[in-house]
Design a protein around this motif. Structure first.
Motif, PDB file in Angstrom:
ATOM      1  N   PRO A  65      -4.642  -2.775  -2.997  1.00  0.00           N
ATOM      2  CA  PRO A  65      -4.541  -3.968  -2.151  1.00  0.00           C
ATOM      3  C   PRO A  65      -5.794  -4.214  -1.308  1.00  0.00           C
ATOM      4  O   PRO A  65      -6.053  -5.360  -0.925  1.00  0.00           O
ATOM      5  CB  PRO A  65      -3.320  -3.688  -1.263  1.00  0.00           C
ATOM      6  N   LEU A  66      -6.569  -3.169  -1.049  1.00  0.00           N
ATOM      7  CA  LEU A  66      -7.842  -3.365  -0.349  1.00  0.00           C
ATOM      8  C   LEU A  66      -8.824  -4.135  -1.234  1.00  0.00           C
ATOM      9  O   LEU A  66      -9.532  -5.042  -0.752  1.00  0.00           O
ATOM     10  CB  LEU A  66      -8.444  -2.025   0.068  1.00  0.00           C
ATOM     11  N   TYR A  67      -8.884  -3.790  -2.514  1.00  0.00           N
ATOM     12  CA  TYR A  67      -9.751  -4.536  -3.446  1.00  0.00           C
ATOM     13  C   TYR A  67      -9.352  -6.015  -3.480  1.00  0.00           C
ATOM     14  O   TYR A  67     -10.196  -6.910  -3.401  1.00  0.00           O
ATOM     15  CB  TYR A  67      -9.641  -3.960  -4.852  1.00  0.00           C
ATOM     16  N   PHE A  68      -8.049  -6.248  -3.602  1.00  0.00           N
ATOM     17  CA  PHE A  68      -7.563  -7.626  -3.687  1.00  0.00           C
ATOM     18  C   PHE A  68      -7.914  -8.401  -2.412  1.00  0.00           C
ATOM     19  O   PHE A  68      -8.420  -9.524  -2.468  1.00  0.00           O
ATOM     20  CB  PHE A  68      -6.045  -7.628  -3.910  1.00  0.00           C
ATOM     21  N   VAL A  80      -4.800  -3.739   8.306  1.00  0.00           N
ATOM     22  CA  VAL A  80      -3.587  -2.933   8.285  1.00  0.00           C
ATOM     23  C   VAL A  80      -3.757  -1.619   7.509  1.00  0.00           C
ATOM     24  O   VAL A  80      -3.277  -0.571   7.942  1.00  0.00           O
ATOM     25  CB  VAL A  80      -2.409  -3.755   7.701  1.00  0.00           C
ATOM     26  N   ILE A  81      -4.442  -1.635   6.377  1.00  0.00           N
ATOM     27  CA  ILE A  81      -4.465  -0.457   5.507  1.00  0.00           C
ATOM     28  C   ILE A  81      -5.302   0.687   6.079  1.00  0.00           C
ATOM     29  O   ILE A  81      -4.885   1.856   5.990  1.00  0.00           O
ATOM     30  CB  ILE A  81      -4.894  -0.845   4.077  1.00  0.00           C
ATOM     31  N   PRO A  82      -6.468   0.447   6.674  1.00  0.00           N
ATOM     32  CA  PRO A  82      -7.185   1.581   7.281  1.00  0.00           C
ATOM     33  C   PRO A  82      -6.375   2.338   8.330  1.00  0.00           C
ATOM     34  O   PRO A  82      -6.484   3.561   8.447  1.00  0.00           O
ATOM     35  CB  PRO A  82      -8.422   0.913   7.896  1.00  0.00           C
ATOM     36  N   ARG A  83      -5.525   1.644   9.095  1.00  0.00           N
ATOM     37  CA  ARG A  83      -4.685   2.342  10.077  1.00  0.00           C
ATOM     38  C   ARG A  83      -3.678   3.238   9.367  1.00  0.00           C
ATOM     39  O   ARG A  83      -3.376   4.349   9.835  1.00  0.00           O
ATOM     40  CB  ARG A  83      -3.966   1.326  10.966  1.00  0.00           C
ATOM     41  N   ALA A  84      -3.145   2.771   8.236  1.00  0.00           N
ATOM     42  CA  ALA A  84      -2.223   3.606   7.461  1.00  0.00           C
ATOM     43  C   ALA A  84      -2.959   4.811   6.873  1.00  0.00           C
ATOM     44  O   ALA A  84      -2.410   5.918   6.795  1.00  0.00           O
ATOM     45  CB  ALA A  84      -1.578   2.777   6.344  1.00  0.00           C
ATOM     46  N   ILE A  85      -4.208   4.618   6.458  1.00  0.00           N
ATOM     47  CA  ILE A  85      -5.005   5.729   5.931  1.00  0.00           C
ATOM     48  C   ILE A  85      -5.214   6.796   7.000  1.00  0.00           C
ATOM     49  O   ILE A  85      -5.130   8.005   6.735  1.00  0.00           O
ATOM     50  CB  ILE A  85      -6.360   5.212   5.400  1.00  0.00           C
ATOM     51  N   ILE A  86      -5.469   6.367   8.243  1.00  0.00           N
ATOM     52  CA  ILE A  86      -5.614   7.329   9.342  1.00  0.00           C
ATOM     53  C   ILE A  86      -4.338   8.130   9.507  1.00  0.00           C
ATOM     54  O   ILE A  86      -4.364   9.354   9.666  1.00  0.00           O
ATOM     55  CB  ILE A  86      -5.978   6.591  10.642  1.00  0.00           C
ATOM     56  N   SER A  93       0.822  -1.216   0.000  1.00  0.00           N
ATOM     57  CA  SER A  93       0.000   0.000   0.000  1.00  0.00           C
ATOM     58  C   SER A  93       0.853   1.262   0.000  1.00  0.00           C
ATOM     59  O   SER A  93       0.426   2.303  -0.494  1.00  0.00           O
ATOM     60  CB  SER A  93      -0.951   0.001   1.203  1.00  0.00           C
ATOM     61  N   ASP A  94       2.081   1.181   0.573  1.00  0.00           N
ATOM     62  CA  ASP A  94       3.005   2.320   0.486  1.00  0.00           C
ATOM     63  C   ASP A  94       3.501   2.507  -0.939  1.00  0.00           C
ATOM     64  O   ASP A  94       3.826   3.617  -1.357  1.00  0.00           O
ATOM     65  CB  ASP A  94       4.216   2.085   1.400  1.00  0.00           C
TER      66      ASP A  94
END
Length: 399
Positions: free
Chosen positions: A74-77, A114-120, A66-67
């Protein structure tokens, strides 16, 4: 701004809830699955453990990706893989196939942890990030508050496979929300170069960062205690104390209310007293109630009311620990927030999986193995908080 803030909390919370949803709706089904598939208690608990392992280990992949390519692909996958695993679980004919498809489910669910925390972290830092993290956790709380009860009702009417039908529908809903409501927060200019060296450098930095690891494992011990509870509570509440699956769902929801209700105070308390003091005070409260629960259990108390009351208090303090340690761990690592979230999530999920294995090995049908594991995690979290944050606390001016 306020409207956008709450919309982000709703979307990220509902996406993040996919993994917990696949756990919490499933818990009341464990005794029924064991009976229907002719599986032992240990084999049935294995369906939880393998989910947690896949859920944890695969975060290490989704975060760096995601970075590199942005948050949404990667969320879609991951949601698509989660959907495939959920359908497979619905059709599983024996415990071996169920275990295999729970692995697939866990691989997909890792993305929405993992990705929603990175979005925050892309959008906010400090007390605002803590506030958004807590709001996301409030949305996630729909799962442990309502999912066990909904799962019990579904199991009673349609059997345990109906749980995975509903989880599949939730995955489809997640794909729709991602496409329509969630913007990309990692623009091309901020993406890091795809290379083995960038991964080695990023993870190497994090693994050498004592404060990051300490904060991660404070939260990790909290997660481990909750996972020990998840793995054994249905057997303890239903088979030891004689609750029905619906009554168990209500009892489980009570603990979730304490956890997520307290988490909503984390942002305000962090702004008022500072996140460092919130973490150390909350871990002290968490450890105190878990040790008290262990003491009364050793003394011979075998009361469901006492167990539920002390767990409610302990998990309420844990609700303050989790969002603040998450934010503090990511605070200094904005450029590699995906990697930091991935490594932190992986280490925490692995801690949870270890807790499940240990408590399953020693489980004897009583409350003692569960209570012992929870108390050990509580004491460990407090000790680690004092060790990790002592320098920061000494440098922080008194109120």
């Amino acid at each position: 701004m306020q409207k956008s803030f709450f919309k982000s909390a709703l979307v990220l919370g509902l996406l993040s809830a996919a993994g917990p949803f696949a756990i919490d709706m499933y818990i009341p089904a464990l005794p029924a699955i064991s009976s229907d598939l002719g599986a032992s208690t240990a084999a049935t608990q294995m369906t939880l453990m393998v989910f947690f392992v896949a859920f944890g280990v695969c975060q290490i992949v989704y975060g760096p990706v995601s970075d590199m390519v942005g948050r949404k692909p990667p969320l879609y996958f991951g949601l698509a893989v989660f959907l495939a695993g959920s359908i497979g679980c619905t059709l599983a004919g024996d415990i071996g196939w169920l275990i295999a498809f729970r692995v697939v489910q866990g691989i997909g669910a890792a993305s929405v942890m993992v990705i929603p925390r990175a979005i925050i972290r892309d959008m906010y830092t400090g007390a605002e990030a803590t506030r958004l993290m807590a709001l996301v956790m409030l949305v996630i709380s729909i799962s442990p508050i309502l999912a066990p009860l909904a799962g019990a009702l579904l199991i009673g009417e349609f059997g345990w496979r109906s749980v995975f039908v509903l989880v599949s529908i939730a995955a489809v809903l997640g794909l729709f929300m991602l496409a329509v409501f969630q913007p990309e927060t990692r623009p091309p200019a901020e993406r890091i170069r795809v290379s083995v060296r960038s991964l080695v450098d990023g993870f190497g930095l994090l693994l050498r960062h004592g404060r990051f690891l300490g904060l991660t494992f404070i939260g990790g011990l909290g997660f481990a205690s909750f996972f020990a509870f998840i793995a054994t509570s249905s057997f303890v509440y239903i088979e030891h104390f004689g609750l029905t699956p619906i009554e168990y769902g209500l009892a489980f929801s009570l603990n979730a209310v304490g956890f997520f209700g307290a988490s909503q105070m984390a942002g305000w308390l962090a702004g008022r007293f500072g996140m460092l003091r919130v973490v150390t005070t909350a871990t002290l409260g968490y450890a105190s109630f878990t040790v008290l629960l262990f003491a009364v259990t050793v003394a011979g108390a075998d009361s469901l009311a006492v167990l539920m009351a002390l767990l409610f208090c302990a998990f309420a303090f844990l609700g303050l620990v989790i969002p603040t340690t998450m934010v503090l761990a990511l605070e200094e690592h904005g450029p590699i927030a995906g990697m930091a979230s991935a490594l932190g999530g992986t280490l925490q999920m692995l801690a949870g999986a270890v807790a499940i294995v240990i408590v399953s090995v020693f489980f004897d049908g009583t409350t003692m193995p569960m209570v012992t594991a929870i108390a050990a995690c509580g004491v460990g979290a407090y000790a680690l908080a004092r060790l990790t944050l002592r320098g920061d606390l000494a440098a922080q001016p008194a109120e």
